[in-house]
Enzyme design. Sequence first.
Site, PDB file in Angstrom:
ATOM      1  N   ARG A   1       1.106  -1.056  -0.421  1.00  0.00           N
ATOM      2  CA  ARG A   1      -0.156  -0.476   0.134  1.00  0.00           C
ATOM      3  C   ARG A   1       0.623   0.962  -0.261  1.00  0.00           C
ATOM      4  NH1 ARG A   1       2.528   1.640   3.869  1.00  0.00           N
ATOM      5  NH2 ARG A   1       1.143   3.049   4.357  1.00  0.00           N
TER       6      ARG A   1
ATOM      7  N   ALA B   1       1.436   5.794  -1.843  1.00  0.00           N
ATOM      8  CA  ALA B   1       0.579   5.618  -3.790  1.00  0.00           C
ATOM      9  C   ALA B   1       1.507   4.968  -4.344  1.00  0.00           C
ATOM     10  CB  ALA B   1       0.339   7.254  -3.436  1.00  0.00           C
TER      11      ALA B   1
ATOM     12  N   GLN C   1      -1.707   2.348  10.117  1.00  0.00           N
ATOM     13  CA  GLN C   1      -0.750   2.418   8.723  1.00  0.00           C
ATOM     14  C   GLN C   1       0.334   2.643  10.460  1.00  0.00           C
ATOM     15  OE1 GLN C   1      -3.724   2.915   7.860  1.00  0.00           O
ATOM     16  NE2 GLN C   1      -3.333   2.659   5.906  1.00  0.00           N
TER      17      GLN C   1
ATOM     18  N   ASP D   1      -2.045  10.865  -1.891  1.00  0.00           N
ATOM     19  CA  ASP D   1      -2.039  10.120  -2.305  1.00  0.00           C
ATOM     20  C   ASP D   1      -2.579  10.553  -3.492  1.00  0.00           C
ATOM     21  OD1 ASP D   1      -2.820   8.573   0.180  1.00  0.00           O
ATOM     22  OD2 ASP D   1      -2.153   7.235  -1.404  1.00  0.00           O
TER      23      ASP D   1
HETATM   24  O1  MRU Z   1      -4.749   3.135   2.369  1.00  0.00           O
HETATM   25  P1  MRU Z   1      -2.977   3.871   2.102  1.00  0.00           P
HETATM   26  O2  MRU Z   1      -2.147   2.412   3.261  1.00  0.00           O
HETATM   27  O3  MRU Z   1      -2.527   2.779   0.518  1.00  0.00           O
HETATM   28  O4  MRU Z   1      -2.558   4.978   2.549  1.00  0.00           O
HETATM   29  C1  MRU Z   1      -0.923   5.364   2.396  1.00  0.00           C
HETATM   30  C2  MRU Z   1      -1.053   7.077   2.470  1.00  0.00           C
HETATM   31  O5  MRU Z   1      -2.531   7.850   2.801  1.00  0.00           O
HETATM   32  C3  MRU Z   1      -0.282   7.487   2.870  1.00  0.00           C
HETATM   33  O6  MRU Z   1      -0.145   8.679   3.007  1.00  0.00           O
HETATM   34  C4  MRU Z   1       0.006   7.683   1.180  1.00  0.00           C
HETATM   35  O7  MRU Z   1       0.056   7.437   0.370  1.00  0.00           O
HETATM   36  C5  MRU Z   1       1.200   8.695   0.999  1.00  0.00           C
HETATM   37  S1  MRU Z   1       2.954   7.211   0.564  1.00  0.00           S
HETATM   38  C6  MRU Z   1       3.936   7.612   0.451  1.00  0.00           C
END
Ligand code: MRU
Length: 367
Positions: free
Chosen positions: A53, A55, A203, A244
């Site tokens: 996970r 972005a 996370q 994202d």
């Molecule tokens: O749902 P996720 O865990 O994929 O969400 C991740 C985030 O919101 C991060 O802050 C975002 O992807 C930035 S990653 C460098």
Amino acid sequence: MKVGDKHYRSIWLDTSTDEVNIIDQRWLPHEFRVVTLKSLDDFATAIRDMWVRGAPLIGATAAYGIAELMRRDPSDKALNEAYDFLHATRPTAINLRWALDAMSSTLSALPENQRQEAAFKKAAEICDDDVETNRMIGVHGLEIIKKIAATKKPGEPVNILTHCNAGWLATVDWGTATSPMYHAMEAGINIHIWVDETRPRNQGAQLTSWEMVGNDIPHHLIVDNAGGHLMQHGQVDAVIVGTDRTTSHGDVCNKIGTYLKALAAKDNNVPFYVALPSSTIDWTIGDGLKEIPIEERNGQEVTHIYGKLENGENTFVQISPDGTPGGNPAFDVTPAHLVTGLITERGVADASKEGLLALFPEQKSVA
Ligand code: MRU
């Protein structure tokens, strides 16, 4: 970054087996599992069910998913179907579309018999570029931390709050929001990180804290509701989060709860920075609230929680009554006017169209 004594990226091609491996993030921090993805279905599942996970990593994984497919079927039909199939896995992070577009335009220009080799080359290039981009985000973000450190009394740490995991696990390496932190540590700056737990999937608790422990970065895990209180009491010097999808006007869409942190930061004059690779900018849209699709995930992520029991067993437990449905919007939009600056690989931009185009003038025709 290092796991124990070994350097890992979050995704890599194992040259001895010619297979793509990932760290299966569902089991962290209690179990470190490496998984091999062997088919297009595996790659799609890994993204959809959040084995990977973040972005940038979602984009890199999709790129390797296309490459894996090219081994079996390098036809236009397979390429187009795989694009749509992977694109549907997670709707909010724009890096997914960005990486699929990059793969698709490279491959569709080639005859079928050259596509497999070119696809693996392009996926590797996307990963290597991501590592360098995030390193540069750290170089620019370090300057911000240095300036704050200069205003602190000797011995006092720079307190940075972060939300979700925008760390090396969310990218190929370094992370976005965490890269300035890793660079500050290397530069000998005294920092301390407030890690938001980041419900529902935690996370922050599970991934960012694990990264902080692994890299000896002083930190505390806090509940998502603590940030405003800490800011009111002068205990946060800056917020740094990831995104994202960033619009051409500087609105940022990040993990649910980011917006509330930005509001509290504004009310308390705490600088609120967003760290991002330019692959996270969606130059085709301007209004984040109206135009960014917000992923709605399974309510079970809210009604259940993953953790380690006292007997060492890792499991999910239900925290709400039988019959209570969970509501689960996974992201929110922070409008540009709440953002102090966008830390990119080319420098720190104002969160505005003018600010972004000053750093990325080649996008003038699109934005
Ligand atoms: O749902 P996720 O865990 O994929 O969400 C991740 C985030 O919101 C991060 O802050 C975002 O992807 C930035 S990653 C460098």
